[in-house]
Design an enzyme around this catalytic site. Structure first.
Site, PDB file in Angstrom:
ATOM      1  CB  SER A 133      -0.859   0.012   1.269  1.00 26.44           C
ATOM      2  OG  SER A 133      -1.490   1.259   1.460  1.00 26.44           O
ATOM      3  CE1 TYR A 146      -3.654  -1.811   5.493  1.00 25.20           C
ATOM      4  CE2 TYR A 146      -3.001   0.494   5.446  1.00 25.20           C
ATOM      5  CZ  TYR A 146      -3.339  -0.668   4.782  1.00 25.20           C
ATOM      6  OH  TYR A 146      -3.355  -0.688   3.418  1.00 25.20           O
TER       7      TYR A 146
END
Length: 277
Positions: A133, A146
């Site tokens: 990401s 995360y």
């Protein structure tokens, strides 16, 4: 029988589903894996081979790779896409949930990598694609766990790339930006469950609102963009080590490099509508 063989995890929706379909169109033998096979009926209808696989269960992963080798005799590409976003203040997130986030986003990907590497080494070829990401290069409020998983997978990918290069194996990182999937809405709901009534409630409300606004916005990139990027990487003779694609990915990664830590903190607070400390 001569088609190259691909395994895509997290294939029941979003990026994984789009990637499985894209690679199938290019002539690959595609195995799509997810916990719920019933959510992959459309993939099966398109000629994709579906597998029930839980990336937190070692026996499930071992059985899946054994099935692929038994049926197809090889594996050429692994796309580690399975993952989710667990948001909440570090103080609020139970350690059980923190461990679960790492089990799915990091350890599942690494274990599958361990399982396919012997076959790729024997072939003297292969490509491992880790979907991280832009969150593996930047940070956002209340996203510590995360981001921790995505930063970890980035570092693992870099070390792995050097380890396996001499066996003809490529390691590629794809860093999506804002993608139009159900990810952001689910993360926002979980964030408010975890921190919506705690000392961090005002931050949670602001960040969840930002997530939902972005999830419903027209600027989000379609998951097919990531699928085409994966296809570009796996068909390249010499793929890039990283592909930052999708809404906001390149500009935000650039700003993170350009700005100091505190300046970037300020940028993220402003984007989330949070007051200055």
């Amino acid at each position: 029988m001569n088609a190259k063989v691909v395994l895509v995890t997290g294939a029941s929706s979003g990026i994984g589903e789009a990637t499985a379909l894209e690679l199938k169109k290019l002539g690959y033998t595609v195995y799509a894996a997810a916990r719920r096979v019933d959510r992959m009926r459309s993939l099966a209808g398109a000629g994709v081979r579906v597998l029930a696989m839980d990336v937190t269960n070692d026996a499930s992963m071992e059985a899946g790779i054994k099935d692929i080798i038994s049926q197809s005799g090889r594996i050429d590409v692994l796309v580690n896409n399975a993952g989710y976003g667990s948001y909440g203040a570090v103080e609020d997130v139970p350690m059980s949930e923190a461990r679960a986030q790492f089990e799915v986003n990091v350890f599942g990907a690494v274990r599958l990598t361990q399982l396919v590497l012997p076959h790729m080494r024997q072939q003297r070829s292969g490509t491992i694609v880790n979907i991280t990401s832009m969150g593996g290069k930047i940070h956002t409020p209340l996203g510590a766990w995360y981001h921790g998983t995505k930063f970890a997978l980035e570092g693992i990918s870099d070390a792995l790339r050097m380890e396996v290069a001499s066996f003809g194996i490529d390691v590629v990182v794809v860093e999506p930006g804002g993608i139009k999937t159900e990810w952001a809405g689910i993360a926002a709901d979980n964030l408010q469950k975890v921190s919506g009534l705690s000392a961090y409630a005002s931050q949670a409300s602001a960040v969840a609102k930002m997530m939902r606004t972005e999830a419903n916005g027209s600027r989000q990139s379609p998951p097919e963009l990531i699928a085409k990027t994966v296809a570009k990487a796996v068909t390249a003779r010499r793929p890039k080590t990283r592909y930052a694609v999708g809404f906001g990915a390149k500009p935000l990664i650039f700003m993170r490099r350009l700005l100091s830590d505190r300046a970037f903190d300020g940028l993220m607070r402003t984007a989330a509508g949070m007051p200055k400390p």
